[in-house]
Write a protein that holds these residues in place. Structure first.
Motif, PDB file in Angstrom:
ATOM      1  N   ASP A 358       0.821  -1.210   0.000  1.00 52.65           N
ATOM      2  CA  ASP A 358       0.000   0.000   0.000  1.00 52.65           C
ATOM      3  C   ASP A 358       0.857   1.263   0.000  1.00 52.65           C
ATOM      4  O   ASP A 358       0.653   2.167  -0.807  1.00 52.65           O
ATOM      5  CB  ASP A 358      -0.935  -0.006   1.222  1.00 52.65           C
ATOM      6  N   SER A 359       1.809   1.320   0.930  1.00 55.03           N
ATOM      7  CA  SER A 359       2.638   2.529   1.001  1.00 55.03           C
ATOM      8  C   SER A 359       3.556   2.643  -0.208  1.00 55.03           C
ATOM      9  O   SER A 359       3.870   3.752  -0.659  1.00 55.03           O
ATOM     10  CB  SER A 359       3.465   2.525   2.291  1.00 55.03           C
ATOM     11  N   MET A 360       3.984   1.521  -0.762  1.00 52.78           N
ATOM     12  CA  MET A 360       4.820   1.547  -1.966  1.00 52.78           C
ATOM     13  C   MET A 360       4.022   2.109  -3.147  1.00 52.78           C
ATOM     14  O   MET A 360       4.533   2.946  -3.913  1.00 52.78           O
ATOM     15  CB  MET A 360       5.335   0.148  -2.277  1.00 52.78           C
ATOM     16  N   GLU A 361       2.790   1.675  -3.291  1.00 47.68           N
ATOM     17  CA  GLU A 361       1.944   2.200  -4.368  1.00 47.68           C
ATOM     18  C   GLU A 361       1.724   3.696  -4.208  1.00 47.68           C
ATOM     19  O   GLU A 361       1.774   4.449  -5.187  1.00 47.68           O
ATOM     20  CB  GLU A 361       0.598   1.473  -4.376  1.00 47.68           C
ATOM     21  N   GLN A 362       1.475   4.140  -2.989  1.00 46.25           N
ATOM     22  CA  GLN A 362       1.254   5.571  -2.748  1.00 46.25           C
ATOM     23  C   GLN A 362       2.491   6.379  -3.119  1.00 46.25           C
ATOM     24  O   GLN A 362       2.390   7.452  -3.726  1.00 46.25           O
ATOM     25  CB  GLN A 362       0.889   5.805  -1.288  1.00 46.25           C
ATOM     26  N   ALA A 363       3.669   5.871  -2.753  1.00 45.77           N
ATOM     27  CA  ALA A 363       4.904   6.578  -3.067  1.00 45.77           C
ATOM     28  C   ALA A 363       5.122   6.670  -4.576  1.00 45.77           C
ATOM     29  O   ALA A 363       5.515   7.720  -5.108  1.00 45.77           O
ATOM     30  CB  ALA A 363       6.090   5.886  -2.400  1.00 45.77           C
ATOM     31  N   LEU A 364       4.858   5.582  -5.296  1.00 45.03           N
ATOM     32  CA  LEU A 364       5.039   5.587  -6.743  1.00 45.03           C
ATOM     33  C   LEU A 364       4.023   6.482  -7.433  1.00 45.03           C
ATOM     34  O   LEU A 364       4.346   7.182  -8.402  1.00 45.03           O
ATOM     35  CB  LEU A 364       4.948   4.152  -7.281  1.00 45.03           C
ATOM     36  N   ASP A 365       2.790   6.484  -6.941  1.00 49.62           N
ATOM     37  CA  ASP A 365       1.774   7.395  -7.498  1.00 49.62           C
ATOM     38  C   ASP A 365       2.184   8.851  -7.286  1.00 49.62           C
ATOM     39  O   ASP A 365       1.999   9.698  -8.167  1.00 49.62           O
ATOM     40  CB  ASP A 365       0.415   7.147  -6.834  1.00 49.62           C
ATOM     41  N   PHE A 366       2.743   9.121  -6.108  1.00 50.20           N
ATOM     42  CA  PHE A 366       3.178  10.485  -5.811  1.00 50.20           C
ATOM     43  C   PHE A 366       4.277  10.928  -6.770  1.00 50.20           C
ATOM     44  O   PHE A 366       4.234  12.021  -7.338  1.00 50.20           O
ATOM     45  CB  PHE A 366       3.655  10.571  -4.365  1.00 50.20           C
ATOM     46  N   VAL A 367       5.262  10.069  -6.982  1.00 49.76           N
ATOM     47  CA  VAL A 367       6.365  10.406  -7.892  1.00 49.76           C
ATOM     48  C   VAL A 367       5.844  10.564  -9.320  1.00 49.76           C
ATOM     49  O   VAL A 367       6.244  11.479 -10.048  1.00 49.76           O
ATOM     50  CB  VAL A 367       7.471   9.337  -7.817  1.00 49.76           C
ATOM     51  N   ARG A 368       4.954   9.685  -9.739  1.00 52.96           N
ATOM     52  CA  ARG A 368       4.410   9.762 -11.096  1.00 52.96           C
ATOM     53  C   ARG A 368       3.717  11.107 -11.346  1.00 52.96           C
ATOM     54  O   ARG A 368       3.807  11.678 -12.441  1.00 52.96           O
ATOM     55  CB  ARG A 368       3.421   8.622 -11.334  1.00 52.96           C
ATOM     56  N   CYS A 369       3.040  11.619 -10.332  1.00 53.81           N
ATOM     57  CA  CYS A 369       2.268  12.857 -10.492  1.00 53.81           C
ATOM     58  C   CYS A 369       3.093  14.120 -10.273  1.00 53.81           C
ATOM     59  O   CYS A 369       2.572  15.233 -10.436  1.00 53.81           O
ATOM     60  CB  CYS A 369       1.075  12.859  -9.534  1.00 53.81           C
ATOM     61  N   LEU A 370       4.352  13.961  -9.884  1.00 49.63           N
ATOM     62  CA  LEU A 370       5.194  15.140  -9.676  1.00 49.63           C
ATOM     63  C   LEU A 370       5.449  15.846 -11.007  1.00 49.63           C
ATOM     64  O   LEU A 370       5.832  15.217 -11.993  1.00 49.63           O
ATOM     65  CB  LEU A 370       6.535  14.747  -9.067  1.00 49.63           C
ATOM     66  N   ASP A 371       5.257  17.154 -11.017  1.00 47.78           N
ATOM     67  CA  ASP A 371       5.585  17.939 -12.205  1.00 47.78           C
ATOM     68  C   ASP A 371       7.089  18.169 -12.242  1.00 47.78           C
ATOM     69  O   ASP A 371       7.699  18.549 -11.240  1.00 47.78           O
ATOM     70  CB  ASP A 371       4.862  19.285 -12.172  1.00 47.78           C
ATOM     71  N   VAL A 372       7.685  17.929 -13.379  1.00 48.39           N
ATOM     72  CA  VAL A 372       9.116  18.164 -13.523  1.00 48.39           C
ATOM     73  C   VAL A 372       9.353  19.066 -14.726  1.00 48.39           C
ATOM     74  O   VAL A 372       8.560  19.110 -15.661  1.00 48.39           O
ATOM     75  CB  VAL A 372       9.889  16.841 -13.713  1.00 48.39           C
ATOM     76  N   VAL A 373      10.470  19.770 -14.667  1.00 49.63           N
ATOM     77  CA  VAL A 373      10.847  20.654 -15.768  1.00 49.63           C
ATOM     78  C   VAL A 373      11.609  19.841 -16.803  1.00 49.63           C
ATOM     79  O   VAL A 373      12.061  18.723 -16.525  1.00 49.63           O
ATOM     80  CB  VAL A 373      11.719  21.819 -15.255  1.00 49.63           C
ATOM     81  N   PRO A 374      11.758  20.363 -18.009  1.00 45.51           N
ATOM     82  CA  PRO A 374      12.516  19.642 -19.035  1.00 45.51           C
ATOM     83  C   PRO A 374      13.921  19.279 -18.545  1.00 45.51           C
ATOM     84  O   PRO A 374      14.570  20.064 -17.856  1.00 45.51           O
ATOM     85  CB  PRO A 374      12.569  20.640 -20.197  1.00 45.51           C
ATOM     86  N   ASN A 375      14.357  18.089 -18.878  1.00 42.14           N
ATOM     87  CA  ASN A 375      15.665  17.550 -18.500  1.00 42.14           C
ATOM     88  C   ASN A 375      15.775  17.137 -17.028  1.00 42.14           C
ATOM     89  O   ASN A 375      16.831  16.682 -16.592  1.00 42.14           O
ATOM     90  CB  ASN A 375      16.797  18.540 -18.828  1.00 42.14           C
ATOM     91  N   GLN A 376      14.703  17.322 -16.261  1.00 42.07           N
ATOM     92  CA  GLN A 376      14.704  16.839 -14.881  1.00 42.07           C
ATOM     93  C   GLN A 376      14.192  15.405 -14.865  1.00 42.07           C
ATOM     94  O   GLN A 376      13.142  15.110 -15.422  1.00 42.07           O
ATOM     95  CB  GLN A 376      13.811  17.731 -14.005  1.00 42.07           C
ATOM     96  N   LYS A 377      14.928  14.508 -14.226  1.00 41.91           N
ATOM     97  CA  LYS A 377      14.590  13.090 -14.255  1.00 41.91           C
ATOM     98  C   LYS A 377      14.095  12.611 -12.888  1.00 41.91           C
ATOM     99  O   LYS A 377      14.401  13.198 -11.854  1.00 41.91           O
ATOM    100  CB  LYS A 377      15.808  12.264 -14.671  1.00 41.91           C
ATOM    101  N   LYS A 378      13.366  11.497 -12.939  1.00 42.14           N
ATOM    102  CA  LYS A 378      12.929  10.822 -11.726  1.00 42.14           C
ATOM    103  C   LYS A 378      13.639   9.463 -11.652  1.00 42.14           C
ATOM    104  O   LYS A 378      13.613   8.699 -12.623  1.00 42.14           O
ATOM    105  CB  LYS A 378      11.420  10.613 -11.728  1.00 42.14           C
TER     106      LYS A 378
END
Length: 485
Positions: A358-378
């Motif tokens: 559960d907490s792993m899914e929440q963390a991955l969903d959070f990272v997926r929804c993070l807005d990033v600028v061009p050339n910024q990687k996750k």
């Protein structure tokens, strides 16, 4: 003879001699001392933590017997020492020698762990006006506790267990911090085995009990979510009708949790707490309205927001004004390894205190929804989720598949289960994601992983560290934070 009482004569014992014997059904090994000579001001289970006037409880573990340390405990100033009944005969000579040199009261009990819990329960009963709040759940216990305490402390003197001292020994030791001036006690109840929540509930006897959720943490120990729900529900086992249960309305076990509870039931979510206008603001947390007040929760992620719903529900029940609720929420700081943001040229989301599906899914969903600028990687650094038992393979496979869709450029898998999940799912890995696998998490592997990060991470990137506590992924943070990568 060293006189403990002379050193502590200005202090008051936590429990009298007769109260202690009655609580633990114990007997004094030698002639009992009068109440005015009996004294202990703290309770510890580690001889290294003993200070003058402490009661030392030697616990018997799988690999270590605490009775080996009664001599150092006495040397460090213990005034009272429990002895397990089965160990009494072989320790009587040692105890007599200690008695000749130090002013120590030895009390023989049937089981030292149970005696610790019974002593703690007796101590709690000395504070009948204290409003006792207990919190349990598969995840979010510590954050919910911190939020509730931060809010209620705006109005009342509050005591709580530190960090996650919520175990069969952690909770009993924590309640000895209660003092007469405290009006509210906020304590989390953890679980590592069947029956543990019921034991802890019998120590605390909460007036208010909160369940955060029913997930799959410890499913390897208990076997199923049904069993987990049953164990978590035992937080209500001491209810007699005048207590209040807070149950998450969105949890699929909410009806089961409410069944046959002897007390008032409040189902909580955002809609009944006066919360509206929820807007995630990335790493800065979440903004929302509480009535007419704008509030910023400084802890990012949907899990922390759900914990806030529980805290607001409890605060509203206790008639805390919105202004104090807002101030309490906004004062909360991330605890170690829980949605902890380490900022710099590279941003590290250090969320590695624990992990379950559960907490792993929440963390991955959070990272997926993070807005990033061009050339910024996750970049995702994912460690094994421990204690999943026979469901481990399927759970890790699902998490790896979710990680592939989390908009990351690189996934680093650490541990045998996460490594196996990556290997079994090679077909779903797109060409634009680099995947690295490390079977171990020892110090040598950490050095190798740091070298990989050096090639993958550039300034401006975001790195998620997520795995169970046993993986100790926080060891990677210094390599990232100090510019080594």
């Amino acid at each position: 003879m060293v006189s403990i009482q002379n050193q502590c004569q200005q202090k008051q014992t936590l429990l009298s001699f007769s109260e202690t014997l009655r609580a633990v059904s114990g007997r004094c090994l030698y002639a009992p001392k009068p109440d005015n000579q009996f004294f202990f001001s703290s309770v510890v289970t580690d001889s290294r933590d003993v200070t003058t006037g402490a009661l030392f409880v030697p616990l018997i573990g799988e690999h270590l017997d605490g009775h080996r340390f009664i001599v150092p405990a006495a040397e460090n100033g213990a005034s009272v020492i429990f002895i397990d009944q089965e160990s009494c005969d072989c320790l009587e000579t040692v105890a007599r020698e200690i008695r000749e040199q130090y002013e120590v009261t030895f009390i023989v009990v049937r089981n030292t762990l149970h005696a610790l819990q019974a002593l703690a329960a007796a101590y709690v009963r000395k504070f009948p006006s204290l409003v006792k709040i207990g919190i349990t759940g598969s995840s979010g216990k510590t954050t919910t506790k911190e939020l509730i305490a931060a809010i209620l402390s705006r109005k009342y003197p509050v005591v709580m267990n530190e960090g996650n001292l919520n175990s069969e020994t952690g909770l009993p030791l924590s309640v000895f911090k209660i003092k007469p001036e405290h009006r509210i006690g906020v304590f989390e109840l953890g679980m590592n085995r069947k029956g543990e929540i019921a034991e802890l509930a019998s120590v605390l006897c909460p007036d208010i009990a909160v369940v955060t959720n029913i997930g799959s943490a410890h499913i390897g120990i208990l076997g199923s979510r049904d069993a987990i729900a049953y164990e978590k529900k035992q937080i209500f086992s001491q209810f007699t009708g005048s207590q209040t249960a807070f149950i998450p309305s969105g949890d699929d076990y909410n009806e089961f949790l409410a069944e046959n509870v002897s007390g008032k039931i409040i189902r909580y979510d955002s809609s009944i707490n006066g919360i509206s206008g929820i807007v995630p603001v990335g790493l800065a947390g979440t903004d929302f309205m509480l009535g007419d007040l704008p509030v910023r929760l400084p802890l990012p992620g949907v899990g922390n927001l759900h914990d806030t719903f529980a805290a607001v529900a409890v605060a509203a029940y206790l008639k805390i004004p919105h202004e104090d609720i807002k101030a309490g929420i906004e004062s909360v700081k991330p605890l170690f390894g829980r949605s902890q943001i380490v900022s710099g040229d590279v941003t590290v989301i250090q969320d590695c205190y624990n992990a379950n599906p559960d907490s792993m899914e929440q963390a991955l969903d959070f990272v997926r929804c993070l807005d990033v600028v061009p050339n910024q990687k996750k970049i995702l650094v994912l460690g094994d989720m421990l204690e999943l038992g026979c469901s481990a393979g399927e759970a890790h496979s699902k998490i790896f598949a979710k990680a592939v869709s989390a908009d990351a450029s690189c996934i680093i898998c650490i541990g045998s289960e996460m490594n196996r999940a990556a290997s079994n799912n090679k077909a779903i890995i797109p060409d634009n994601i680099n995947v690295y696998c490390f079977n171990d998490a020892d110090d040598a592997a950490i050095e190798q992983i740091a070298a990989v990060l050096k090639t993958e991470v550039t300034p401006g990137d975001v790195v998620l560290l997520k795995g169970s506590r046993g993986m100790r992924l926080e060891r990677l943070t210094p390599f990232i934070a100090r510019g080594a990568v």
